[in-house]
Scaffold this motif. Structure first.
Motif, PDB file in Angstrom:
ATOM      1  N   THR A 225      54.835  24.314  72.491  1.00 16.66           N
ATOM      2  CA  THR A 225      54.699  25.602  73.181  1.00 16.66           C
ATOM      3  C   THR A 225      54.695  25.438  74.704  1.00 16.66           C
ATOM      4  N   GLY A 226      54.536  24.202  75.169  1.00 17.46           N
ATOM      5  CA  GLY A 226      54.486  23.966  76.612  1.00 17.46           C
ATOM      6  C   GLY A 226      53.082  24.108  77.171  1.00 17.46           C
ATOM      7  N   GLU A 227      52.130  24.358  76.279  1.00 16.63           N
ATOM      8  CA  GLU A 227      50.740  24.567  76.685  1.00 16.63           C
ATOM      9  C   GLU A 227      50.135  23.263  77.203  1.00 16.63           C
ATOM     10  N   PHE A 228      50.636  22.160  76.679  1.00 20.43           N
ATOM     11  CA  PHE A 228      50.107  20.842  76.985  1.00 20.43           C
ATOM     12  C   PHE A 228      50.189  20.539  78.479  1.00 20.43           C
ATOM     13  N   GLU A 234      43.906  26.459  83.900  1.00 25.42           N
ATOM     14  CA  GLU A 234      44.825  27.438  83.311  1.00 25.42           C
ATOM     15  C   GLU A 234      44.517  27.599  81.827  1.00 25.42           C
ATOM     16  N   LYS A 235      44.281  26.443  81.206  1.00 27.56           N
ATOM     17  CA  LYS A 235      43.962  26.460  79.766  1.00 27.56           C
ATOM     18  C   LYS A 235      42.720  27.288  79.509  1.00 27.56           C
ATOM     19  N   ARG A 236      41.697  27.027  80.394  1.00 24.77           N
ATOM     20  CA  ARG A 236      40.439  27.717  80.178  1.00 24.77           C
ATOM     21  C   ARG A 236      40.635  29.222  80.308  1.00 24.77           C
ATOM     22  N   ILE A 243      39.813  35.259  74.124  1.00 21.30           N
ATOM     23  CA  ILE A 243      38.494  35.662  73.613  1.00 21.30           C
ATOM     24  C   ILE A 243      38.209  37.111  73.993  1.00 21.30           C
ATOM     25  N   LYS A 244      38.551  37.475  75.270  1.00 18.65           N
ATOM     26  CA  LYS A 244      38.294  38.844  75.726  1.00 18.65           C
ATOM     27  C   LYS A 244      39.087  39.849  74.902  1.00 18.65           C
TER      28      LYS A 244
END
Length: 320
Positions: A225-228, A234-236, A243-244
């Motif tokens: 996904t490119g999240e890595f 940014e991740k947080r 969550i929101k």
């Protein structure tokens, strides 16, 4: 030479052996019967001129060994005669079933076998695990078919019927060149016992030599996904957003649940409107009825003549 074991037929063979020798002597073939060894042998002599005679002699021995009576067996020495020994012992596994089918070939009081013999002009003998047939080639072919079909659980009567029809057709010179397909009965093999199929069938997957791919790890998915490659912060932030969003969704659901009691139920106005309309129609119809009744002037006159507009309800009760 050719030899065949004599089995339990020794007494009969011993009696008719001179006849065998004489019959074979006519075509210059020697025959010897050895009761000690239990064998019959035929061999040519210097005078034998027919090369095929030895094969006929061998067939004669074969038939005698299968306990075919001599008067029948000796016919194999004639020119247009042939013999066929059909082995049926291995065609049916179950012994009881085998005996039943073999008996079916013979028929009640031997009638089926007799019919077969008449139609094929062959001599047929059913014994033990073999059927010996003796006759012209065309007949032997039919006999073999009937015998094998009977062992395959096709009743011989069907084949006999077909043979009878064929025999009739053969007498008609016009039908020589035509196909007989339309005259012959088509006995379909009714398959009565359909083997029970399982309710749930598992379809076997095709075999592949390669093992299945390894399940993706968390890092693999993140890489895909490119999240890595995003920074920790940014991740947080992304996680917080997720969550929101979830919280907001839960909140709206909860509020909806709480508000449920305060939402008034929907009215059903349609029925209420239609009732008075019906009443009006009724009243109108009743007025008409009353008028008609008045004009008829049947029975006694009304006691206190009132105007029809007043006390509609009561008059309605009286008149209806």
């Amino acid at each position: 030479g050719s030899r065949r074991s004599a089995g339990g037929e020794e007494v009969y063979l011993k009696e008719c052996w001179p006849l065998v020798q004489k019959a074979l002597g006519d075509v210059f073939i020697n025959a010897t019967l050895d009761l000690i060894e239990g064998s019959m042998t035929v061999h040519t002599t210097k005078k034998t001129f027919d090369p095929y005679a030895i094969l006929r002699a061998r067939d004669l021995i074969k038939l005698l060994a299968r306990s075919v009576p001599f008067e029948q067996a000796v016919r194999i020495l004639e020119d247009d005669m042939a013999c066929d020994i059909i082995k049926i012992g291995t065609l049916v596994r179950n012994r009881e079933r085998f005996v039943k089918r073999r008996q079916r070939l013979i028929g009640p009081k031997g009638s089926t076998l007799k019919a077969l013999e008449l139609l094929t002009s062959c001599y047929v003998m059913v014994q033990g695990n073999t059927v010996s047939a003796l006759g012209p080639y065309s007949g032997l072919k039919e006999v073999r078919k009937v015998v094998l079909d009977t062992m395959k659980n096709i009743h011989p009567i069907y084949n006999i019927k077909t043979l009878m029809i064929k025999r009739e057709l053969a007498n008609d010179p016009e039908l020589r060149t035509q196909s007989w397909e339309r005259f012959l009965p088509n006995f379909r093999h009714k398959s009565l016992s359909k083997r029970k199929q399982p309710k749930k069938k598992t379809v076997k997957k095709e075999y592949t030599p390669f093992p299945p791919p390894q399940p993706e790890s968390k890092i693999d998915k993140e890489l895909a996904t490119g999240e890595f490659f995003l920074r920790e912060s940014e991740k947080r932030r992304q996680k917080m957003n997720e969550i929101k969003a979830k919280q907001a969704e839960a909140l709206t659901k909860r509020q909806e649940q709480r508000q449920k009691d305060f939402i008034p139920p929907k009215e059903k106005p349609a029925v209420k409107k239609s009732k008075p309309a019906e009443n009006k129609i009724d009243i109108q119809a009743i007025k008409e009825k009353v008028k008609k009744a008045k004009s008829k002037k049947l029975g006694a006159p009304p006691v206190n003549p009132e105007t029809p507009s007043v006390k509609d309800g009561r008059r309605k009760k009286v008149k209806s």
